[in-house]
Design a protein around this motif. Structure first.
Motif, PDB file in Angstrom:
ATOM      1  N   TRP A  46       0.839  -1.190   0.000  1.00  0.00           N
ATOM      2  CA  TRP A  46       0.000   0.000   0.000  1.00  0.00           C
ATOM      3  C   TRP A  46       0.872   1.237   0.000  1.00  0.00           C
ATOM      4  O   TRP A  46       1.776   1.370   0.826  1.00  0.00           O
ATOM      5  N   HIS A  47       0.625   2.128  -0.938  1.00  0.00           N
ATOM      6  CA  HIS A  47       1.324   3.413  -1.001  1.00  0.00           C
ATOM      7  C   HIS A  47       0.304   4.496  -0.640  1.00  0.00           C
ATOM      8  O   HIS A  47      -0.372   5.036  -1.520  1.00  0.00           O
ATOM      9  N   PRO A  48       0.155   4.814   0.652  1.00  0.00           N
ATOM     10  CA  PRO A  48      -0.911   5.726   1.068  1.00  0.00           C
ATOM     11  C   PRO A  48      -0.781   7.151   0.540  1.00  0.00           C
ATOM     12  O   PRO A  48      -1.756   7.882   0.528  1.00  0.00           O
ATOM     13  N   ASP A  58      -0.423   6.535  -5.831  1.00  0.00           N
ATOM     14  CA  ASP A  58      -1.572   6.152  -6.635  1.00  0.00           C
ATOM     15  C   ASP A  58      -2.376   4.976  -6.124  1.00  0.00           C
ATOM     16  O   ASP A  58      -3.494   4.772  -6.556  1.00  0.00           O
ATOM     17  N   GLY A  59      -1.849   4.151  -5.265  1.00  0.00           N
ATOM     18  CA  GLY A  59      -2.631   3.026  -4.780  1.00  0.00           C
ATOM     19  C   GLY A  59      -1.762   1.935  -4.216  1.00  0.00           C
ATOM     20  O   GLY A  59      -0.911   2.166  -3.373  1.00  0.00           O
ATOM     21  N   PHE A  60      -1.980   0.731  -4.732  1.00  0.00           N
ATOM     22  CA  PHE A  60      -1.266  -0.454  -4.279  1.00  0.00           C
ATOM     23  C   PHE A  60      -0.334  -0.919  -5.386  1.00  0.00           C
ATOM     24  O   PHE A  60      -0.658  -0.807  -6.559  1.00  0.00           O
ATOM     25  N   GLU A  61       0.796  -1.456  -4.994  1.00  0.00           N
ATOM     26  CA  GLU A  61       1.743  -2.014  -5.957  1.00  0.00           C
ATOM     27  C   GLU A  61       1.715  -3.526  -5.832  1.00  0.00           C
ATOM     28  O   GLU A  61       1.818  -4.075  -4.732  1.00  0.00           O
ATOM     29  N   ASP A  62       1.539  -4.216  -6.973  1.00  0.00           N
ATOM     30  CA  ASP A  62       1.635  -5.673  -6.990  1.00  0.00           C
ATOM     31  C   ASP A  62       3.117  -6.002  -6.890  1.00  0.00           C
ATOM     32  O   ASP A  62       3.902  -5.665  -7.784  1.00  0.00           O
ATOM     33  N   LEU A  63       3.516  -6.646  -5.802  1.00  0.00           N
ATOM     34  CA  LEU A  63       4.936  -6.905  -5.565  1.00  0.00           C
ATOM     35  C   LEU A  63       5.516  -7.915  -6.543  1.00  0.00           C
ATOM     36  O   LEU A  63       6.737  -7.958  -6.723  1.00  0.00           O
TER      37      LEU A  63
END
Length: 185
Positions: A146-148, A151-156
């Motif tokens: 989660w990148h609060p 832009d959102g969430f990163e698929d690792l």
């Protein structure tokens, strides 16, 4: 009311009556609304707690330079003043500004966001800390970060960015049931 001295340590932060904090936030939103594409009250003020710690009042989704004149006017007019962070340093940048409402002494954090990060900011700045930790931990268990403040969430696994378009999507992307701000810690 005399504005309290800043900075506070976490242990000695005063609490403010919710209705007083909400009125300060409402006045600041009214002053800034015409210079913002979107504006929202955030932080503990979105909860139903009767008293609030100092902290975030609202993020702003607008080009910072549009709101800068209004904020500068609030500073010049003695409505707001810059305040020091917990380390005793002024934090007055393009993306966030730590201020204090002089008449009430209520701390006000002003955040500038972009359309793509709006919902992440709103969820994160509403908090609480335990809710934010649950979102980050649950996302990580699903292979996401989660990148609060982005832009959102990163698929690792793939590096793909998953953008969210609502507070509900922040929770569902992390695999959690949505919590209304009044249900968050």
């Amino acid at each position: 009311m005399t504005a309290p001295a800043y900075p506070f340590t976490r242990a000695d932060k005063p609490r403010f009556p919710r209705l007083v904090a909400f009125e300060v936030a409402r006045q600041l939103v009214a002053a800034l609304a015409t210079s913002c594409e979107r504006i929202e009250i955030a932080g503990s003020i979105r909860t139903t707690r009767p008293t609030l710690p100092p902290g975030e009042i609202f993020p702003i989704d607008a080009p910072v330079n549009l709101a800068r004149e209004v904020i500068d006017g609030l500073l010049a007019g003695g409505v707001l003043d810059k305040r020091l962070n917990i380390a005793g340093v002024s934090s007055w940048g393009e993306k966030n500004k730590l201020a204090v409402h002089l008449a009430s002494g209520i701390p006000v954090d002003l955040f500038a966001t972009h359309r793509h990060s709006w919902w992440n900011y709103l969820v994160c700045r509403t908090g609480g800390a335990a809710t934010n930790t649950r979102i980050a931990t649950s996302a990580q268990a699903r292979g996401l970060k989660w990148h609060p403040y982005a832009d959102g969430f990163e698929d690792l696994g793939t590096g793909e960015i998953i953008r969210v378009r609502s507070e509900e999507e922040v929770f569902s992307t992390a695999g959690l049931k949505y919590l209304d701000p009044t249900e968050r810690d």
